[in-house]
Every structure is written in C-alpha cells, then in structure tokens.
Design an enzyme around this catalytic site. Structure first.
Site, PDB file in Angstrom:
ATOM      1  N   TYR A   1     -20.933 -44.271  41.794  1.00  0.00           N
ATOM      2  CA  TYR A   1     -19.737 -43.745  42.466  1.00  0.00           C
ATOM      3  C   TYR A   1     -18.608 -43.789  41.438  1.00  0.00           C
ATOM      4  O   TYR A   1     -17.960 -44.811  41.261  1.00  0.00           O
ATOM      5  CB  TYR A   1     -19.446 -44.675  43.640  1.00  0.00           C
TER       6      TYR A   1
ATOM      7  N   ASP B   1     -15.102 -42.165  39.520  1.00  0.00           N
ATOM      8  CA  ASP B   1     -13.943 -41.286  39.633  1.00  0.00           C
ATOM      9  C   ASP B   1     -13.883 -40.387  38.404  1.00  0.00           C
ATOM     10  O   ASP B   1     -14.537 -40.648  37.397  1.00  0.00           O
ATOM     11  CB  ASP B   1     -12.666 -42.119  39.727  1.00  0.00           C
TER      12      ASP B   1
ATOM     13  N   GLU C   1     -13.605 -32.962  57.540  1.00  0.00           N
ATOM     14  CA  GLU C   1     -14.734 -33.383  56.697  1.00  0.00           C
ATOM     15  C   GLU C   1     -15.736 -34.224  57.497  1.00  0.00           C
ATOM     16  O   GLU C   1     -15.353 -35.186  58.160  1.00  0.00           O
ATOM     17  CB  GLU C   1     -14.143 -34.203  55.542  1.00  0.00           C
TER      18      GLU C   1
ATOM     19  N   ARG D   1     -11.925 -50.283  45.935  1.00  0.00           N
ATOM     20  CA  ARG D   1     -11.235 -49.083  45.459  1.00  0.00           C
ATOM     21  C   ARG D   1      -9.839 -48.971  46.062  1.00  0.00           C
ATOM     22  O   ARG D   1      -8.974 -48.318  45.507  1.00  0.00           O
ATOM     23  CB  ARG D   1     -12.026 -47.827  45.883  1.00  0.00           C
TER      24      ARG D   1
ATOM     25  N   ARG E   1     -25.018 -39.517  50.224  1.00  0.00           N
ATOM     26  CA  ARG E   1     -24.361 -38.861  51.338  1.00  0.00           C
ATOM     27  C   ARG E   1     -23.814 -37.536  50.837  1.00  0.00           C
ATOM     28  O   ARG E   1     -23.392 -37.403  49.682  1.00  0.00           O
ATOM     29  CB  ARG E   1     -23.183 -39.718  51.860  1.00  0.00           C
TER      30      ARG E   1
ATOM     31  N   ARG F   1     -12.119 -37.271  57.886  1.00  0.00           N
ATOM     32  CA  ARG F   1     -10.723 -37.009  57.509  1.00  0.00           C
ATOM     33  C   ARG F   1     -10.418 -35.528  57.577  1.00  0.00           C
ATOM     34  O   ARG F   1     -11.334 -34.692  57.594  1.00  0.00           O
ATOM     35  CB  ARG F   1     -10.433 -37.546  56.107  1.00  0.00           C
TER      36      ARG F   1
ATOM     37  N   ARG G   1      -1.367 -53.987  50.106  1.00  0.00           N
ATOM     38  CA  ARG G   1      -0.053 -54.300  49.533  1.00  0.00           C
ATOM     39  C   ARG G   1       0.839 -55.002  50.552  1.00  0.00           C
ATOM     40  O   ARG G   1       0.767 -54.704  51.742  1.00  0.00           O
ATOM     41  CB  ARG G   1       0.647 -53.018  49.079  1.00  0.00           C
TER      42      ARG G   1
HETATM   43  N1  UDP Z   1     -12.469 -46.346  53.803  1.00  0.00           N
HETATM   44  C1  UDP Z   1     -12.356 -46.696  55.120  1.00  0.00           C
HETATM   45  N2  UDP Z   1     -11.316 -46.208  55.860  1.00  0.00           N
HETATM   46  C2  UDP Z   1     -10.417 -45.340  55.340  1.00  0.00           C
HETATM   47  C3  UDP Z   1     -10.541 -44.974  53.990  1.00  0.00           C
HETATM   48  C4  UDP Z   1     -11.588 -45.476  53.255  1.00  0.00           C
HETATM   49  O1  UDP Z   1     -13.184 -47.446  55.656  1.00  0.00           O
HETATM   50  O2  UDP Z   1      -9.521 -44.902  56.083  1.00  0.00           O
HETATM   51  C5  UDP Z   1     -13.614 -46.889  53.030  1.00  0.00           C
HETATM   52  C6  UDP Z   1     -14.859 -46.004  53.167  1.00  0.00           C
HETATM   53  O3  UDP Z   1     -15.994 -46.800  53.106  1.00  0.00           O
HETATM   54  C7  UDP Z   1     -14.735 -45.124  51.923  1.00  0.00           C
HETATM   55  C8  UDP Z   1     -14.220 -46.111  50.906  1.00  0.00           C
HETATM   56  O4  UDP Z   1     -13.317 -46.941  51.647  1.00  0.00           O
HETATM   57  O5  UDP Z   1     -15.983 -44.574  51.558  1.00  0.00           O
HETATM   58  C9  UDP Z   1     -13.551 -45.522  49.695  1.00  0.00           C
HETATM   59  O6  UDP Z   1     -12.490 -44.698  50.124  1.00  0.00           O
HETATM   60  P1  UDP Z   1     -11.892 -43.548  49.201  1.00  0.00           P
HETATM   61  O7  UDP Z   1     -10.690 -43.040  49.893  1.00  0.00           O
HETATM   62  O8  UDP Z   1     -11.734 -44.059  47.827  1.00  0.00           O
HETATM   63  O9  UDP Z   1     -13.072 -42.485  49.277  1.00  0.00           O
HETATM   64  P2  UDP Z   1     -13.266 -41.025  48.627  1.00  0.00           P
HETATM   65  O10 UDP Z   1     -11.934 -40.336  48.594  1.00  0.00           O
HETATM   66  O11 UDP Z   1     -13.886 -41.246  47.267  1.00  0.00           O
HETATM   67  O12 UDP Z   1     -14.221 -40.390  49.585  1.00  0.00           O
END
Ligand code: UDP
Length: 393
Positions: free
Chosen positions: A357, A359, A309, A181, A258, A288, A185
């Site tokens: 999962y 979007d 969160e 996901r 989860r 986060r 870059r």
């Molecule tokens: N992820 C991570 N570190 C980060 C951000 C994301 O390990 O700083 C991993 C984590 O497993 C997460 C997944 O990448 O569940 C997808 O991240 P995304 O930001 O797409 O999650 P969402 O916003 O859907 O919770």
C-alpha cells in the site's frame, strides 16, 4: 540536464505506464543512452493516477479515485515540479457518522463535537488517554491500534464501519500501519495529511506523466497487454510494475486486493462544499463521495460532478487497487518473490509488483533510488537488483 554517464546502449522494457514506470523511464532516459519501451494494457498513460476532463462539466476528474500529492522530501517535490507546475492543495475531509458530519482526521473539533465538550488541547489529550485501552500495550493490528490510542467510541464511530466496508474483513485482521496513515491531533488543524509539501498538478496527473515519459528515447505502446508468453528476448532488462502473481500465472494462487467502483453523480455548482466526505456507518454501502472540482479550486465550472465510491473484492477482470496483505497473502508473496529472484533479467517495482500500500511519493522515491542502484550494478557488471525492498513478514 543530467550528464549521460551510462553509455551502454541497452534496450529496456518497462511494463506498466503508471507512476513507477514513468519515474523509472524518466530517470533511465536521462542517465543513459538506452532505448526504453513502455507497454501498457490500458488505452491511456498514468495507471490509476490518470486524470481527464469530464465531458459534461469540464472538471478535471481523477478517474480512478482521488490523488493528492504529499511528501516530506524536497527532492521528490522538486522532481515532480520539474515536469509540470503543482498548486498548493490542503486536503480537508469530512466524515459522516450516525447522521452527523464531523471533521477528519480526528482533531480537537471532532473530539469536542463528538463528546459535546469544550476541551483545550491538553484536556483533550488527557481525556483520550482515559479512553484508550490500557490492556493493549503493543498494538498488533488495526483494531488494537485504534482502541489503544483513541478508545472504543471514536473507533466505532469513525473507523470500524468504514474499514470493514473498505477492506471486506474485520479490522483486527489488518495491520496497524493502515491506521497510522491518519493523524490524530489535539488542535483545530484539519489537514488530512501531515506532510511538508502537498499539492495537485495544475494540468492534472496525465500531463505530469506524459512529460515524465516525453524523452526521445522512450517509446510508448498503449493497449499492449503483457502476457506470460510475450516475447521479451529483444530486451536486455525488463522492469515489471504489474501484479507479481500475474507474472507467474497465479501458480501459487491469487494475492488478495480490494478494488473500487464509482457511481457518477452530476449536480449544480457545489454539491457537497468539500472535496471528500467519508461515510463511516456500516449500513451505507459506499465509503466516500468525492467532488472533484474542489481538487482544482483555481478553476471555475458552472456544473459539478461527484463520485460515490464502493469497495469490493477484486475479481479476475477488475483493476487491483489496495493490497490486503493478510497473513495468507504474505505467505504467497514470499513464494512469488523467491521465484522472482531466479529470473535475473527482470526487476519488480511499484505498488502491484511489490504488493504494498504505497503513496505516490513512496512510489517515486523508490523508483528513483532503484534506477540509481540498477545503473550502479550495471556499471560494475553486477547482477541488477530484483526488488527495491526487503519483504518483512
Ligand atoms: N479509515 C477509516 N475511516 C475513515 C477514513 C479512513 O476507517 O473515515 C481507515 C480505512 O481503513 C482506510 C484507512 O483508514 O482504508 C486509510 O485511509 P486513507 O484515507 O489513507 O485511504 P485511501 O485514501 O488511501 O483510500
């Protein structure tokens, strides 16, 4: 306005007023003269996309966590914009690792700061290739995907701890698709997403969903929980968007999800300077912090509100958020799906009913396509589709 070409006066029931239910309702109401009832157990529309203004600050809050709308498909972007105006929004995320704030997704700035270098794009690419684990040829899970493409150091700094906190298991138990996901870059572009269209509805997601469900032949029943013994005999077809295992009274067991909880923090005008900071170190209990005024940068507010969160396993009373899809879950899912296809009058749609999962743009795209297939089947007097997808295990 779409031509009404489906003239059977059906009674449809949609269970769940989230994005799947709203998309289906909007499309079915446009292309048929049916009566559409929507039931939702919560007191509001929108499912987990629900937004509302915070009482103390006036900030538009994404009540169930941040939602940024992204898509590469013009028809989906046009679809949502036909209901309510969207403002362009580029999601820029920071990540705290070992006490230092970096830019995420991993980009040239992250690589150069992390390794204390001044690489050019080409040099950074070559460098990361030397770090990637070459013994892994076809990555089979999240961890292998990370070790193969970015190597151990970046994986441990940004992904291992966060993922363990977020999913409550070892990253090697999770599919590689979760990591895919997030882009990597070799330039200084720090947009978290890769999509062509990216934005946030100017008046919030609740406004979008209210308008999607605004047609005269749609009736909404809030605080109405569907139960397995509910009388649905008055309906010609039911579209169920809740958890598939709940439909079957969890008879084979519960699918793993989860859930997340939030700690609300009030602050002065700008608390963290950006919408989202991830906390990647495993010893911090939260994943986060999101400061929601940055999602609506066009508004002005004197005060601010942020949400810390936390992720945990979904208990019986919790709202399911993220389908875990571990091996055992997928075996259970197959059993539930086999039972579902025997029902005939019920279709299963969306993140919870298909246990994926997804979007927002996936949800909308799939519901639009499903509505089309459903109507075609109806017009040809064929059995309607039960699921929008094949389950690949
Ligand atoms: N992820 C991570 N570190 C980060 C951000 C994301 O390990 O700083 C991993 C984590 O497993 C997460 C997944 O990448 O569940 C997808 O991240 P995304 O930001 O797409 O999650 P969402 O916003 O859907 O919770």
């Amino acid at each position: 306005m779409h031509q009404i070409y489906f003239s059977l006066a059906n009674n449809f029931l949609i269970i769940g007023a989230g994005l799947s239910g709203a998309t289906l309702a909007s499309r079915l109401s446009e292309i048929s003269n049916s009566q559409i009832d929507i039931w939702d157990e919560r007191s509001h529309l929108g499912g987990n996309c629900f937004t509302k203004r915070d009482d103390k600050t006036g900030v538009m809050v994404h009540e169930y966590g941040p939602h940024i709308f992204n898509t590469d498909k013009k028809e989906i972007w046009d679809f949502v914009n036909s209901y309510t105006p969207f403002r362009p929004y580029v999601h820029r995320v920071k990540a705290m690792s070992n006490g230092i704030i970096y830019s995420l997704p991993v980009n040239l700035d992250t690589i150069n700061r992390f390794f204390n270098k001044n690489f050019s794009p080409e040099e950074a690419k070559l460098f990361l290739e030397t770090l990637g684990d070459k013994n892994i040829t076809a990555p089979k899970n999240f961890e292998e995907q990370a070790l193969h493409f970015i190597g151990k150091q970046l994986y441990e700094a940004f992904f291992y701890g966060y993922t363990k906190k977020q999913w409550g298991c070892e990253p090697r138990e999770l599919p590689a698709s979760i990591l895919k996901r997030i882009p990597v870059r070799f330039n200084y572009d720090d947009n978290y997403h890769n999509n062509i269209y990216t934005g946030i509805p100017e008046n919030g997601y609740t406004d979008l969903i209210e308008k999607m469900m605004g047609a005269a032949n749609i009736r909404i029943y809030l605080n109405k929980k569907w139960m397995p013994d509910a009388d649905i005999s008055a309906y010609d077809h039911v579209f169920y968007t809740g958890p598939i295992d709940a439909w079957f009274r969890y008879k084979y067991g519960r699918l793993g999800y989860r859930t997340v909880t939030f700690e609300k923090i009030y602050g002065t005008i700008d608390m963290q300077g950006v919408a989202q900071i991830n906390y990647c170190d495993p010893d911090l209990p939260f994943t986060r912090i999101t400061e929601h005024k940055h999602f609506a940068y066009w508004e002005k507010h004197e005060k601010s509100v942020s949400f810390k969160e936390f992720s945990k396993e979904t208990g019986e009373q919790d709202i399911p958020y993220y389908p875990k899809r571990l091996y055992a879950d997928k075996q259970l899912l197959l059993k539930y799906r086999s039972d579902a296809v025997l029902l005939k009058k019920v279709s299963f749609l969306g993140r919870l009913a298909t246990y994926r999962y997804m979007d927002m743009h996936h949800v909308i795209g799939e519901a639009l396509q499903f509505a089309k297939e459903f109507i075609t089947a109806r017009m040809n007097a064929e059995l309607p589709p039960v699921f929008p997808n094949e389950e690949l295990v």
